[in-house]
Scaffold this motif. Structure first.
Motif, PDB file in Angstrom:
ATOM      1  N   PRO A 343       0.819  -1.209   0.000  1.00  0.00           N
ATOM      2  CA  PRO A 343       0.000   0.000   0.000  1.00  0.00           C
ATOM      3  C   PRO A 343       0.857   1.265   0.000  1.00  0.00           C
ATOM      4  CG  PRO A 343       0.206  -0.879   2.211  1.00  0.00           C
ATOM      5  CD  PRO A 343       0.878  -1.872   1.310  1.00  0.00           C
ATOM      6  N   VAL A 344       0.252   2.406  -0.292  1.00  0.00           N
ATOM      7  CA  VAL A 344       0.934   3.675  -0.028  1.00  0.00           C
ATOM      8  C   VAL A 344       0.730   4.016   1.446  1.00  0.00           C
ATOM      9  CG1 VAL A 344       0.869   4.493  -2.408  1.00  0.00           C
ATOM     10  CG2 VAL A 344      -1.008   5.101  -0.855  1.00  0.00           C
ATOM     11  N   ILE A 345       1.465   5.025   1.916  1.00  0.00           N
ATOM     12  CA  ILE A 345       1.649   5.190   3.352  1.00  0.00           C
ATOM     13  C   ILE A 345       0.360   5.536   4.118  1.00  0.00           C
ATOM     14  CG2 ILE A 345       2.411   7.617   3.167  1.00  0.00           C
ATOM     15  CD1 ILE A 345       3.843   5.054   5.657  1.00  0.00           C
ATOM     16  N   SER A 346      -0.557   6.291   3.515  1.00  0.00           N
ATOM     17  CA  SER A 346      -1.711   6.750   4.297  1.00  0.00           C
ATOM     18  C   SER A 346      -2.916   6.935   3.389  1.00  0.00           C
ATOM     19  CB  SER A 346      -1.387   8.096   4.961  1.00  0.00           C
ATOM     20  OG  SER A 346      -1.137   9.061   3.947  1.00  0.00           O
ATOM     21  N   PRO A 347      -4.114   6.996   3.972  1.00  0.00           N
ATOM     22  CA  PRO A 347      -5.297   7.292   3.142  1.00  0.00           C
ATOM     23  C   PRO A 347      -5.163   8.634   2.423  1.00  0.00           C
ATOM     24  CG  PRO A 347      -5.964   6.490   5.308  1.00  0.00           C
ATOM     25  CD  PRO A 347      -4.477   6.680   5.364  1.00  0.00           C
ATOM     26  N   GLU A 348      -4.486   9.610   3.054  1.00  0.00           N
ATOM     27  CA  GLU A 348      -4.292  10.925   2.399  1.00  0.00           C
ATOM     28  C   GLU A 348      -3.381  10.763   1.184  1.00  0.00           C
ATOM     29  OE1 GLU A 348      -3.437  10.580   5.866  1.00  0.00           O
ATOM     30  OE2 GLU A 348      -5.571  10.943   6.239  1.00  0.00           O
ATOM     31  N   ALA A 349      -2.332   9.938   1.342  1.00  0.00           N
ATOM     32  CA  ALA A 349      -1.426   9.718   0.210  1.00  0.00           C
ATOM     33  C   ALA A 349      -2.176   9.036  -0.933  1.00  0.00           C
ATOM     34  CB  ALA A 349      -0.231   8.873   0.646  1.00  0.00           C
ATOM     35  N   LYS A 350      -3.035   8.083  -0.589  1.00  0.00           N
ATOM     36  CA  LYS A 350      -3.821   7.399  -1.633  1.00  0.00           C
ATOM     37  C   LYS A 350      -4.736   8.407  -2.341  1.00  0.00           C
ATOM     38  CE  LYS A 350      -7.502   4.060  -2.186  1.00  0.00           C
ATOM     39  NZ  LYS A 350      -7.901   2.685  -2.081  1.00  0.00           N
ATOM     40  N   ALA A 351      -5.375   9.271  -1.561  1.00  0.00           N
ATOM     41  CA  ALA A 351      -6.264  10.273  -2.167  1.00  0.00           C
ATOM     42  C   ALA A 351      -5.477  11.206  -3.087  1.00  0.00           C
ATOM     43  CB  ALA A 351      -6.973  11.071  -1.068  1.00  0.00           C
ATOM     44  N   VAL A 353      -2.664  10.514  -4.734  1.00  0.00           N
ATOM     45  CA  VAL A 353      -2.279   9.780  -5.941  1.00  0.00           C
ATOM     46  C   VAL A 353      -3.490   9.670  -6.878  1.00  0.00           C
ATOM     47  CG1 VAL A 353      -1.454   7.571  -6.838  1.00  0.00           C
ATOM     48  CG2 VAL A 353      -0.463   8.497  -4.727  1.00  0.00           C
ATOM     49  N   GLU A 354      -4.643   9.330  -6.315  1.00  0.00           N
ATOM     50  CA  GLU A 354      -5.838   9.157  -7.159  1.00  0.00           C
ATOM     51  C   GLU A 354      -6.304  10.491  -7.757  1.00  0.00           C
ATOM     52  OE1 GLU A 354      -7.484   4.929  -5.610  1.00  0.00           O
ATOM     53  OE2 GLU A 354      -8.702   6.681  -5.059  1.00  0.00           O
ATOM     54  N   HIS A 355      -6.055  11.559  -7.003  1.00  0.00           N
ATOM     55  CA  HIS A 355      -6.382  12.892  -7.528  1.00  0.00           C
ATOM     56  C   HIS A 355      -5.553  13.188  -8.792  1.00  0.00           C
ATOM     57  CE1 HIS A 355      -6.390  17.312  -7.741  1.00  0.00           C
ATOM     58  NE2 HIS A 355      -5.080  17.220  -7.711  1.00  0.00           N
ATOM     59  N   TYR A 356      -4.261  12.838  -8.730  1.00  0.00           N
ATOM     60  CA  TYR A 356      -3.429  13.102  -9.908  1.00  0.00           C
ATOM     61  C   TYR A 356      -3.817  12.213 -11.085  1.00  0.00           C
ATOM     62  CZ  TYR A 356      -0.382  16.384  -7.494  1.00  0.00           C
ATOM     63  OH  TYR A 356       0.101  17.479  -6.841  1.00  0.00           O
ATOM     64  N   ILE A 357      -4.236  10.984 -10.795  1.00  0.00           N
ATOM     65  CA  ILE A 357      -4.676  10.116 -11.900  1.00  0.00           C
ATOM     66  C   ILE A 357      -5.930  10.733 -12.540  1.00  0.00           C
ATOM     67  CG2 ILE A 357      -5.450   7.798 -12.563  1.00  0.00           C
ATOM     68  CD1 ILE A 357      -3.898   6.724 -10.082  1.00  0.00           C
ATOM     69  N   ALA A 358      -6.867  11.178 -11.698  1.00  0.00           N
ATOM     70  CA  ALA A 358      -8.094  11.783 -12.224  1.00  0.00           C
ATOM     71  C   ALA A 358      -7.789  13.032 -13.049  1.00  0.00           C
ATOM     72  CB  ALA A 358      -9.042  12.116 -11.066  1.00  0.00           C
ATOM     73  N   SER A 359      -6.747  13.768 -12.628  1.00  0.00           N
ATOM     74  CA  SER A 359      -6.438  15.024 -13.319  1.00  0.00           C
ATOM     75  C   SER A 359      -6.011  14.767 -14.772  1.00  0.00           C
ATOM     76  CB  SER A 359      -5.351  15.791 -12.569  1.00  0.00           C
ATOM     77  OG  SER A 359      -4.088  15.211 -12.809  1.00  0.00           O
ATOM     78  N   VAL A 360      -5.475  13.592 -15.038  1.00  0.00           N
ATOM     79  CA  VAL A 360      -5.023  13.275 -16.402  1.00  0.00           C
ATOM     80  C   VAL A 360      -6.227  13.294 -17.355  1.00  0.00           C
ATOM     81  CG1 VAL A 360      -4.017  11.475 -17.860  1.00  0.00           C
ATOM     82  CG2 VAL A 360      -3.063  11.923 -15.580  1.00  0.00           C
ATOM     83  N   ASP A 361      -7.301  12.676 -16.909  1.00  0.00           N
ATOM     84  CA  ASP A 361      -8.539  12.653 -17.687  1.00  0.00           C
ATOM     85  C   ASP A 361      -9.058  14.067 -17.930  1.00  0.00           C
ATOM     86  OD1 ASP A 361      -9.831  10.636 -18.872  1.00  0.00           O
ATOM     87  OD2 ASP A 361     -10.996   9.993 -17.109  1.00  0.00           O
ATOM     88  N   LEU A 368      -3.885   4.883 -19.447  1.00  0.00           N
ATOM     89  CA  LEU A 368      -3.696   3.620 -20.171  1.00  0.00           C
ATOM     90  C   LEU A 368      -3.894   2.411 -19.262  1.00  0.00           C
ATOM     91  CD1 LEU A 368      -0.486   4.580 -22.209  1.00  0.00           C
ATOM     92  CD2 LEU A 368      -2.885   4.864 -22.885  1.00  0.00           C
ATOM     93  N   LEU A 369      -3.558   2.586 -17.998  1.00  0.00           N
ATOM     94  CA  LEU A 369      -3.796   1.518 -17.004  1.00  0.00           C
ATOM     95  C   LEU A 369      -4.173   2.227 -15.711  1.00  0.00           C
ATOM     96  CD1 LEU A 369      -3.624  -1.504 -16.149  1.00  0.00           C
ATOM     97  CD2 LEU A 369      -1.217  -1.080 -15.541  1.00  0.00           C
ATOM     98  N   ASP A 370      -5.347   1.901 -15.188  1.00  0.00           N
ATOM     99  CA  ASP A 370      -5.907   2.688 -14.080  1.00  0.00           C
ATOM    100  C   ASP A 370      -5.855   1.875 -12.784  1.00  0.00           C
ATOM    101  OD1 ASP A 370      -7.305   4.336 -12.413  1.00  0.00           O
ATOM    102  OD2 ASP A 370      -8.994   4.650 -13.790  1.00  0.00           O
ATOM    103  N   GLY A 371      -5.046   2.329 -11.833  1.00  0.00           N
ATOM    104  CA  GLY A 371      -4.903   1.595 -10.566  1.00  0.00           C
ATOM    105  C   GLY A 371      -5.829   2.093  -9.467  1.00  0.00           C
ATOM    106  N   ARG A 372      -6.742   3.017  -9.835  1.00  0.00           N
ATOM    107  CA  ARG A 372      -7.676   3.498  -8.794  1.00  0.00           C
ATOM    108  C   ARG A 372      -8.651   2.392  -8.430  1.00  0.00           C
ATOM    109  NH1 ARG A 372      -9.967   8.722 -11.643  1.00  0.00           N
ATOM    110  NH2 ARG A 372      -9.673   7.312 -13.415  1.00  0.00           N
ATOM    111  N   ASN A 373      -9.218   2.497  -7.261  1.00  0.00           N
ATOM    112  CA  ASN A 373     -10.217   1.541  -6.762  1.00  0.00           C
ATOM    113  C   ASN A 373      -9.712   0.106  -6.815  1.00  0.00           C
ATOM    114  OD1 ASN A 373     -12.018   3.773  -6.606  1.00  0.00           O
ATOM    115  ND2 ASN A 373     -12.339   3.566  -8.816  1.00  0.00           N
ATOM    116  N   HIS A 374      -8.429  -0.038  -6.595  1.00  0.00           N
ATOM    117  CA  HIS A 374      -7.850  -1.378  -6.606  1.00  0.00           C
ATOM    118  C   HIS A 374      -8.219  -2.073  -5.294  1.00  0.00           C
ATOM    119  CE1 HIS A 374      -4.745  -4.176  -8.211  1.00  0.00           C
ATOM    120  NE2 HIS A 374      -4.848  -4.618  -6.968  1.00  0.00           N
TER     121      HIS A 374
END
Ligand code: NAD
Length: 517
Positions: A343-351, A353-361, A368-374
């Motif tokens: 895992p990543v270190i904390s729920p805040e860190a996960k949020a 990371v997922e924020h940056y993935i969402a920003s790409v869209d 190309l490969l989406d690791g959110r909601n894993h």
């Protein structure tokens, strides 16, 4: 849900060490050779990132306790700085033996508190151990220079310790980075106050106990816990002469700007955005294995993790294969057999990371490969993010910011020159690598790419400690880098003595008033 069976067993082991607990009890400070319960009124939770189980609490060390640590370090300096270099060397020999012997115990603590896989945690200990091993060469590395500069006159330089020093460390390498300072500060005759990351203090506490067993006298190493208030005390205390910091830009710049005007020596390793360039003539398997390992290993939480891949020309055809390789990695708890990333270190860190993935869209890039909601069925509460690959341009936020998670950003470049230009426009300068089978391409890259640590067919070019850490640009603040020869320089100052011993009957009776040459 509580700890997994493997983690619960490790927690029992970790709690046998005097300073640390993984059974919900407190983590102690270590001051003047004693593990002491803090009287703090503020405590910070340490949670297992795979389950959210509270493992221990660390104190926000009180002002009085902090002063006791500084006093202990000052007192110990009086004798430790005068202890013979061979005795200090012997302590390092003993320490390297004890760390090697107890590496699995330290790794247990790291997996519990930090989340990385057990094998990767052993690597974290191993890279720190190499610095301890290099410290055993102190009787060579501390040798000064001597020259007979003129008749009857000799000049020689010696290197002396600074006094009380401090290390402020990040969560991502709980053993390695503490050992960078613990070994080199003490073997050069300084005393040290460590303020480990408040998220994973356990490895430091085990190391402190091993330092004691290895023969470091009381007060040579002290550990105080806490967050910004404790860090500010380190910056402000006039007895502390030098600070080694490793962590993010915000904390590092704050510490540098607060401590250097007070005359302290500061070395600060900061954030990163490491690029690799993949040329079409590269060995495909070597490249794709290295890229996937460096982007997703440790869930991307390495300062030398690979964040950006630039596929040049026909090398773009390998992207689907990279995606397949990333999909094949197993995401789970760090103690589970076969886990590739935890895992990543904390729920805040996960949020984040997922924020940056969402920003790409949102900003017009492609996921190309989406690791959110894993989801990991055995660990429903873990901070997991699966391997993620996105395609961006350099003006998008996923490219511009350090994500510090398992996200690889692909950007396009037509040729090597364009790729190098992208790397050099980036504000960071920790590492960059090129994958190629052409010597001249590699050589051009080595010379022209600005980051301080270059890999040729190597994705994580972290120098071993016979060299020094050499991140640059926005990834470093200060003048003297970590470990290697410069590590010795950081923890010492030079004194140069010139002496004249003529025969008594060769001395006349007239004073010389011109500048001697
Ligand atoms: P962090 O900056 O949050 O914390 C590092 C240390 O600084 C901790 O001990 C923390 O208690 C302290 N700190 C945090 N905020 C502070 C503040 N406002 N004032 C004073 N002190 C503060 O970093 P982290 O999240 O633990 O580690 C991840 C970061 O470290 C990433 O940016 C990564 O790139 C960087 N890092 C760099 C290197 C390198 O060698 N360049 C190595 C490892 C990690």
């Amino acid at each position: 849900g509580g700890l997994s069976p493997l983690a619960a067993k490790a927690a029992q082991e970790v709690s046998k060490w005097r300073g640390t607990s993984a059974l919900g009890e407190s983590t102690k400070n270590y001051i003047g050779g004693e593990f002491r319960e803090s009287k703090a009124d503020k405590w910070l939770e340490v949670r297992d990132p795979s389950t959210q189980t509270v493992l221990t609490h660390v104190p926000e060390t009180t002002a009085a306790e902090f002063d006791q640590a500084v006093d202990a370090a000052q007192q110990a300096f009086q004798t430790w700085s005068k202890t013979s270099v061979m005795r200090r060397q012997r302590v390092m020999f003993e320490l390297q033996h004890l760390i090697r012997q107890n590496a699995p115990e330290i790794a247990n603590s790291i997996v519990l508190e930090q989340g990385k896989t057990f094998a990767d945690a052993l690597g974290d200990v191993g890279r720190g151990l190499q610095v301890v091993e290099s410290a055993t060469a102190i009787t060579n590395t501390l040798l000064g220079d001597k020259l007979e500069v003129s008749a009857d006159m000799d000049t020689f330089s010696r290197r002396l310790p600074l006094g009380v020093t401090a290390a402020i460390t990040p969560f991502n390498f709980p053993a390695m980075i503490v050992l960078w300072s613990a070994a080199l500060a003490t073997v050069t005759g300084n005393t040290l106050i460590v303020k480990p990351s408040e998220r994973d203090p356990g490895a430091t506490m085990i190391i402190a106990e091993l330092c004691e067993k290895a023969g470091l006298p009381a007060g040579v190493i002290n550990v105080v816990h806490g967050s910004a208030p404790t860090v500010n005390r380190i910056c402000d205390d006039p007895a502390i002469k030098a600070i080694s910091f490793v962590g993010g830009d915000k904390a590092g710049e704050h510490i540098y700007n607060r401590a250097t005007p007070l005359g302290k020596r500061v070395q600060a390793n900061l954030g990163a955005k490491n690029h690799c360039v993949i040329m079409p003539d590269a060995n495909k398997n070597l490249t794709l294995n290295a890229v996937a390992g460096a982007a997703f290993g440790a869930a991307g939480q390495r300062c030398m993790a690979l964040s950006v891949a630039i596929f040049v020309g026909p090398a773009r055809q390998w992207i689907p294969e990279l995606i397949e390789r990333a999909k094949g990695l197993k995401v789970s708890g760090g103690f589970e057999e076969g886990t590739d990333l935890g895992p990543v270190i904390s729920p805040e860190a996960k949020a984040r990371v997922e924020h940056y993935i969402a920003s790409v869209d949102k900003e017009g890039g492609k996921i190309l490969l989406d690791g959110r909601n894993h989801t990991v069925p055995e660990y429903p509460n873990g901070n997991f993010v699966g391997p993620t690959i996105v395609e961006c341009t350099t003006d998008m936020s996923a490219y511009k910011n350090e994500i510090f998670g398992p996200v690889l950003t692909i950007v396009e470049a037509e040729n090597l020159d364009d790729a190098i230009a992208i790397i050099n426009e980036n504000k960071y300068g920790n590492g960059a690598s090129v994958f190629t089978n052409s010597g001249s391409t590699a050589r051009k890259f080595e010379l022209e790419a600005e980051p301080g640590q270059i890999g040729v067919n190597v994705a994580v070019p972290v120098p071993l400690p016979m060299f020094n850490w050499s991140g640059n640009k926005g990834s470093f603040k200060g003048d003297i880098p970590f470990y290697g020869k410069s590590g010795i320089d950081f923890y010492t100052y030079r004194k140069t003595t010139t002496s004249l011993w003529p025969a008594a009957d060769a001395v006349g009776n007239r004073a010389t008033v011109t500048m001697p040459q």
